[in-house]
Design a protein around this motif. Sequence first.
Motif, PDB file in Angstrom:
ATOM      1  N   ILE A 134       1.133  -1.243   0.106  1.00  0.00           N
ATOM      2  CA  ILE A 134      -0.019   0.426   0.065  1.00  0.00           C
ATOM      3  C   ILE A 134       0.735   0.993  -0.421  1.00  0.00           C
ATOM      4  O   ILE A 134       0.299   2.412  -0.219  1.00  0.00           O
ATOM      5  CB  ILE A 134      -0.909   0.030   1.438  1.00  0.00           C
ATOM      6  CG1 ILE A 134      -0.529  -0.470   2.886  1.00  0.00           C
ATOM      7  CG2 ILE A 134      -2.337  -1.361   1.010  1.00  0.00           C
ATOM      8  CD1 ILE A 134      -1.436  -0.010   3.950  1.00  0.00           C
ATOM      9  N   LYS A 135       2.190   0.641   0.217  1.00  0.00           N
ATOM     10  CA  LYS A 135       3.013   2.485   0.066  1.00  0.00           C
ATOM     11  C   LYS A 135       4.671   2.220  -0.181  1.00  0.00           C
ATOM     12  O   LYS A 135       5.168   1.975   0.220  1.00  0.00           O
ATOM     13  CB  LYS A 135       3.437   2.653   1.648  1.00  0.00           C
ATOM     14  CG  LYS A 135       1.698   3.280   2.350  1.00  0.00           C
ATOM     15  CD  LYS A 135       2.565   3.862   3.876  1.00  0.00           C
ATOM     16  CE  LYS A 135       1.387   4.749   4.484  1.00  0.00           C
ATOM     17  NZ  LYS A 135       1.535   5.231   5.519  1.00  0.00           N
ATOM     18  N   PRO A 136       4.306   1.766  -1.864  1.00  0.00           N
ATOM     19  CA  PRO A 136       5.647   1.537  -1.896  1.00  0.00           C
ATOM     20  C   PRO A 136       6.462   1.851  -2.126  1.00  0.00           C
ATOM     21  O   PRO A 136       8.049   1.439  -1.891  1.00  0.00           O
ATOM     22  CB  PRO A 136       5.226   1.153  -3.651  1.00  0.00           C
ATOM     23  CG  PRO A 136       4.030   2.058  -3.803  1.00  0.00           C
ATOM     24  CD  PRO A 136       3.432   1.580  -2.718  1.00  0.00           C
ATOM     25  N   LEU A 137       6.461   3.265  -1.612  1.00  0.00           N
ATOM     26  CA  LEU A 137       7.181   4.377  -1.655  1.00  0.00           C
ATOM     27  C   LEU A 137       8.091   4.317  -0.181  1.00  0.00           C
ATOM     28  O   LEU A 137       9.270   4.866   0.277  1.00  0.00           O
ATOM     29  CB  LEU A 137       7.736   5.157  -1.756  1.00  0.00           C
ATOM     30  CG  LEU A 137       7.293   6.505  -3.629  1.00  0.00           C
ATOM     31  CD1 LEU A 137       6.653   7.733  -3.356  1.00  0.00           C
ATOM     32  CD2 LEU A 137       8.789   6.186  -4.265  1.00  0.00           C
ATOM     33  N   MET A 138       7.877   3.559   0.882  1.00  0.00           N
ATOM     34  CA  MET A 138       8.556   3.189   2.348  1.00  0.00           C
ATOM     35  C   MET A 138       9.816   2.449   1.675  1.00  0.00           C
ATOM     36  O   MET A 138      10.875   2.392   2.839  1.00  0.00           O
ATOM     37  CB  MET A 138       7.869   2.512   2.661  1.00  0.00           C
ATOM     38  CG  MET A 138       6.541   2.842   3.454  1.00  0.00           C
ATOM     39  SD  MET A 138       7.489   4.103   4.586  1.00  0.00           S
ATOM     40  CE  MET A 138       7.712   2.441   6.097  1.00  0.00           C
ATOM     41  N   ALA A 139      10.166   1.982   0.638  1.00  0.00           N
ATOM     42  CA  ALA A 139      11.542   1.429   0.579  1.00  0.00           C
ATOM     43  C   ALA A 139      12.356   2.088  -0.421  1.00  0.00           C
ATOM     44  O   ALA A 139      13.488   2.005  -0.208  1.00  0.00           O
ATOM     45  CB  ALA A 139      11.005   0.050  -1.354  1.00  0.00           C
ATOM     46  N   ALA A 140      11.819   3.178   0.025  1.00  0.00           N
ATOM     47  CA  ALA A 140      13.116   4.962  -0.629  1.00  0.00           C
ATOM     48  C   ALA A 140      12.963   4.824   0.653  1.00  0.00           C
ATOM     49  O   ALA A 140      14.192   6.684   0.403  1.00  0.00           O
ATOM     50  CB  ALA A 140      12.418   5.217  -2.005  1.00  0.00           C
ATOM     51  N   VAL A 141      12.364   4.975   1.608  1.00  0.00           N
ATOM     52  CA  VAL A 141      12.805   5.987   3.019  1.00  0.00           C
ATOM     53  C   VAL A 141      13.789   5.370   4.068  1.00  0.00           C
ATOM     54  O   VAL A 141      13.893   4.221   3.917  1.00  0.00           O
ATOM     55  CB  VAL A 141      11.520   6.010   3.507  1.00  0.00           C
ATOM     56  CG1 VAL A 141      11.945   6.378   5.148  1.00  0.00           C
ATOM     57  CG2 VAL A 141      10.157   7.087   2.531  1.00  0.00           C
TER      58      VAL A 141
END
Length: 384
Positions: A134-141
Amino acid sequence: MFSWVAKLASALWLPISLYARTNKDDSLGDDNDPLLWFKDLEKHAFGEYSFSVVQANEVLEDHSQVEIGQNATFVGIYDGHGGPEASRYICDHLFPHLIRLAREKGLISSEILKNAVSATENGFLSLVRRTCGIKPLMAAVGSCCLAGLITEGTLYVANMGDSRAVIGCLSKRKSNKIVAEQITEDHNACMDEIRQELKQDHPDDPHIVVMKQGVWRIKGIIQVSRTIGDAYLKKPEFALDSSFPRFHLREPIRRPILKNGPSMYTRTLRPDDKFIVFASDGLWEHMTNQQVVEIVHNNPRSGIARRLVKSAMMEAARKGKKKYEEVKRMEKGCRRGVHDDITVAVVFMDQQTNVGIDELSMRGFTNSTAPSSFGGLQGVGRGS
């Protein structure tokens, strides 16, 4: 002749004006910067400390804490990127992991601190795995992590990224002049040794470090080589597709691009060690180690962290050809074009112990304090 003298005077003006501004006891003035937070002077187990944060991003990405115990002091500086989630997670979980592991082993040591950082890193990657749907951009945090623990005359430091711990110590060889000693090493691709390390670890990747917009970046994306988070640069399962162009890698990673685990440092504190400055790179990109320790040494303790933050802001304003008062009026988000979020904690090391001190947990950029869980370490000894 006049032109040459003018150029020389101009070259000398910056360092001289920096000290001239900061050496005045009243130079802190009445702060009307709504994005500047500070605790001018508080007590810890072995002396006093000063703490300050200024926000520049739309959402504050620096998270930080000072934990005060009866016989120990903990400082954490977590400089996030891509969002605040990783730095906030570290602030919520690293210290509890440290306390839990110290209780289990019955001691505090460099290895315990290292394992606490690793447990925090694993916990955040698990969070990314659970939420990536649901939050794919968490992988870039991600976030840098600088953690310092002072107990029984010893300083333990764990570091990932380019936040920095610097000791101000008196040099007997230089007539008691204050001297900066950098405790940590920066994990940043701008350093030649980091680039060489990356190339050795990835001999089959000619693009492991790329010069982009005048700055060395790993895969052309990130500067720091060790972080908590940035899962897409560590495990193939977290790769982001081309709908996220900023974080999309042209080829799948074969091995982790960023290193896991912190660099560790242990220092037996000496009588000549007067204070320790823990700060995010928002301070160090504008000021040298020596400038920082001289400002601390030559000014009153009260408000010294705030003074350092403001000195960095003044230098950032000068570089951006703006007035400091103009920068203070800039709103969060817009201000990021001038300076980064900046966090500074200055920990003074006195010879006496503050008996009966309250055990408190203080978070940067908030006005709330809570009891510290340091109390659970009564009877826990110190290891190597």
